[in-house]
Design an enzyme around this catalytic site. Structure first.
Site, PDB file in Angstrom:
ATOM      1  N   CYS A  10     -59.231  70.292-101.811  1.00  0.00           N
ATOM      2  CA  CYS A  10     -58.744  69.848-103.124  1.00  0.00           C
ATOM      3  C   CYS A  10     -59.131  70.895-104.156  1.00  0.00           C
ATOM      4  O   CYS A  10     -60.319  71.116-104.432  1.00  0.00           O
ATOM      5  CB  CYS A  10     -59.351  68.498-103.483  1.00  0.00           C
ATOM      6  SG  CYS A  10     -58.926  67.956-105.156  1.00  0.00           S
ATOM      7  N   CYS A  18     -62.496  67.829-111.401  1.00  0.00           N
ATOM      8  CA  CYS A  18     -62.423  66.408-111.064  1.00  0.00           C
ATOM      9  C   CYS A  18     -63.349  66.139-109.889  1.00  0.00           C
ATOM     10  O   CYS A  18     -63.225  66.781-108.835  1.00  0.00           O
ATOM     11  CB  CYS A  18     -60.995  65.993-110.702  1.00  0.00           C
ATOM     12  SG  CYS A  18     -60.864  64.250-110.188  1.00  0.00           S
ATOM     13  N   CYS A  94     -52.703  65.869-107.320  1.00  0.00           N
ATOM     14  CA  CYS A  94     -53.787  65.116-106.677  1.00  0.00           C
ATOM     15  C   CYS A  94     -53.337  64.658-105.290  1.00  0.00           C
ATOM     16  O   CYS A  94     -52.323  63.966-105.149  1.00  0.00           O
ATOM     17  CB  CYS A  94     -54.176  63.917-107.528  1.00  0.00           C
ATOM     18  SG  CYS A  94     -55.418  62.858-106.783  1.00  0.00           S
ATOM     19  N   GLN A 221     -54.165  45.727-103.415  1.00  0.00           N
ATOM     20  CA  GLN A 221     -55.029  46.764-102.875  1.00  0.00           C
ATOM     21  C   GLN A 221     -54.367  48.131-102.995  1.00  0.00           C
ATOM     22  O   GLN A 221     -53.149  48.265-102.861  1.00  0.00           O
ATOM     23  CB  GLN A 221     -55.335  46.469-101.402  1.00  0.00           C
ATOM     24  CG  GLN A 221     -56.023  45.136-101.154  1.00  0.00           C
ATOM     25  CD  GLN A 221     -57.487  45.134-101.536  1.00  0.00           C
ATOM     26  OE1 GLN A 221     -58.012  46.105-102.071  1.00  0.00           O
ATOM     27  NE2 GLN A 221     -58.173  44.034-101.262  1.00  0.00           N
ATOM     28  N   GLU A 275     -55.098  30.672-107.680  1.00  0.00           N
ATOM     29  CA  GLU A 275     -55.274  31.931-108.409  1.00  0.00           C
ATOM     30  C   GLU A 275     -55.153  31.648-109.896  1.00  0.00           C
ATOM     31  O   GLU A 275     -54.330  30.850-110.327  1.00  0.00           O
ATOM     32  CB  GLU A 275     -54.218  32.946-107.965  1.00  0.00           C
ATOM     33  CG  GLU A 275     -54.023  34.146-108.861  1.00  0.00           C
ATOM     34  CD  GLU A 275     -55.262  34.999-108.989  1.00  0.00           C
ATOM     35  OE1 GLU A 275     -55.534  35.470-110.116  1.00  0.00           O
ATOM     36  OE2 GLU A 275     -55.961  35.197-107.981  1.00  0.00           O
ATOM     37  N   ASN A 321     -61.428  35.823-101.559  1.00  0.00           N
ATOM     38  CA  ASN A 321     -61.260  37.258-101.816  1.00  0.00           C
ATOM     39  C   ASN A 321     -61.538  37.504-103.293  1.00  0.00           C
ATOM     40  O   ASN A 321     -60.636  37.794-104.072  1.00  0.00           O
ATOM     41  CB  ASN A 321     -59.841  37.696-101.444  1.00  0.00           C
ATOM     42  CG  ASN A 321     -59.635  39.193-101.652  1.00  0.00           C
ATOM     43  OD1 ASN A 321     -60.563  39.983-101.518  1.00  0.00           O
ATOM     44  ND2 ASN A 321     -58.420  39.581-101.988  1.00  0.00           N
ATOM     45  N   CYS A 348     -65.072  43.407-101.840  1.00  0.00           N
ATOM     46  CA  CYS A 348     -65.058  44.823-102.203  1.00  0.00           C
ATOM     47  C   CYS A 348     -66.437  45.270-102.673  1.00  0.00           C
ATOM     48  O   CYS A 348     -66.595  46.391-103.153  1.00  0.00           O
ATOM     49  CB  CYS A 348     -64.011  45.099-103.283  1.00  0.00           C
ATOM     50  SG  CYS A 348     -64.298  44.212-104.825  1.00  0.00           S
TER      51      CYS A 348
END
Length: 390
Positions: A10, A18, A94, A221, A275, A321, A348
């Protein structure tokens, strides 16, 4: 998607402009080992034999969403990040973005330059265009969102939207988000749709694919391939247990609910998703209707819904979740005393997962799996299958 063992080169990282992909120079296998070891250390309740093989997120071209900060000056904008001084750093090439996103970033830069709209300057607290967000579906369609400071920015984009559609015929959704405040967030509350309403994310193959519909402010996601693997793992766990009823708390646009609603044996399974976002619930209902999946969805707070539930109507299995903060003490305590036989917890944040599991001592971890949703970073997704002890 590239899936090579050797680290990619990169030029932004090598030049020091970055450092978002902190571990990009570490081979992906070593990254996975480190994450697996971290999970094992943070989650001692998971037996070593319970860990399934981790799911790799790839090396390059894996991110389905770009959140591009706008910098520079009118006619010469940068799309990428801002440095510590607030100056724009262009990240047009990127390599973690999916190829379809990489291809359209220069087109978007040309569009912004031609519009003459002024990039927002964080140090000076003036200007108009703050971010450009781009999401790509498996079919190559795009959702493009412009985050602006005021009605002026909205007017500039709206007046040129037909031209943008000519430049990007694959854009199924174009919208403008208004963020008048000077604060470190990526979007405001108000969203103005200009083209379309939802991006179709077609997941799975064969006879039972599922299409999830992402509205501009919906959560999904960032790694489509790994997200599908996560949903399929949850579905496999549910099929092995064969519960007659299931709740999907924090269901978002319905991924877990829709993938687990169909029983492998063909028997009917009652599935309910909860939700807070009404937009997400509408998307989940649309997906269920189109796929002929008998799932029900409700808009509301997951913890409040559980606490108010009739004990005689509790499901046999619950999927949770939650966001990074975890399910919290109240919901963890409720699950502990609920008598519900099984829980699938997708997290996560292994730190908050460990904290929640400490409050759920009646459950044993039967299987667990690491999903490398965020390669080259320290972030990860981990899912565990819990079964109530006899």
């Amino acid at each position: 998607m590239q899936d090579r063992a050797a680290p990619p080169h990169c030029r932004y990282f090598e030049a020091g402009v970055c450092r978002s992909c902190t571990f990009i120079e570490t081979p992906i296998d070593a990254q996975l080992r480190t994450k697996q070891e971290r999970c094992a250390e943070l989650l001692p309740a998971v037996p070593a034999a319970a860990w399934l093989a981790p799911v790799s997120g790839g090396v390059a071209g894996f991110r389905n969403r770009a959140k591009l900060a706008v910098g520079g000056v009118p006619g010469a904008v940068t799309l990428g990040i801002l440095d510590r001084g607030g100056a724009g750093v262009d990240l047009t090439e990127c390599l973690i973005h999916e190829p379809d996103i990489q291809a359209v970033i220069p087109v978007l830069a040309d569009f912004v330059n031609a519009s003459g709209i002024e990039p927002y300057s964080v140090p000076r607290r003036r200007g108009e265009l703050k971010y450009v967000h781009v999401t790509v579906s498996p079919a190559g369609e795009l959702m493009v969102r412009f985050v602006v400071r005021s009605e002026h920015g909205l007017g500039v984009i709206r007046s040129r939207v037909d031209w943008l559609r000519e430049l990007l015929p694959q854009a199924a959704v174009i919208s403008v988000n208004l963020l008048p405040e000077h604060k470190a967030v990526l979007e405001g509350e108000r969203e103005e749709p200009l083209v379309g309403s939802a991006l179709a994310m077609e997941l799975g193959e064969g006879l039972t694919p599922v299409t999830l519909y992402l509205r501009p402010q919906s959560f999904f996601q960032t790694n489509t391939r790994v997200a599908l693997a996560l949903y399929e793992q949850a579905a496999a766990w549910v099929d092995a247990i064969e519960p007659a009823s299931l709740w999907d708390l924090y269901c978002g646009v319905g991924g877990f609910a829709l993938f687990t609603a169909r029983s492998a044996s063909g028997t009917r399974r009652d599935v309910l998703g909860v939700e807070l976002s009404e937009q997400a619930i509408r998307s989940a209902e649309r997906s269920a209707t189109e796929a002929g999946i008998p799932a029900t969805f409700l808009a509301g707070d997951a913890t409040e819904f559980a606490l108010a539930a009739d004990p005689a109507e509790l499901p046999e299995l619950v999927v949770v979740n939650p966001p990074r903060r975890g399910i919290g003490d109240t919901l963890a305590d409720w699950l502990e005393r609920s008598g519900i036989q099984g829980v699938i917890y997708s997290s996560c944040n292994p730190e908050t997962l460990a904290k929640d599991l400490e409050r759920m001592q009646s459950y044993a971890v039967r299987e667990a799996r690491l999903f490398d949703m965020f390669p080259h970073t320290g972030h990860l997704e981990v899912a565990v299958l819990l079964e109530r002890r006899p």
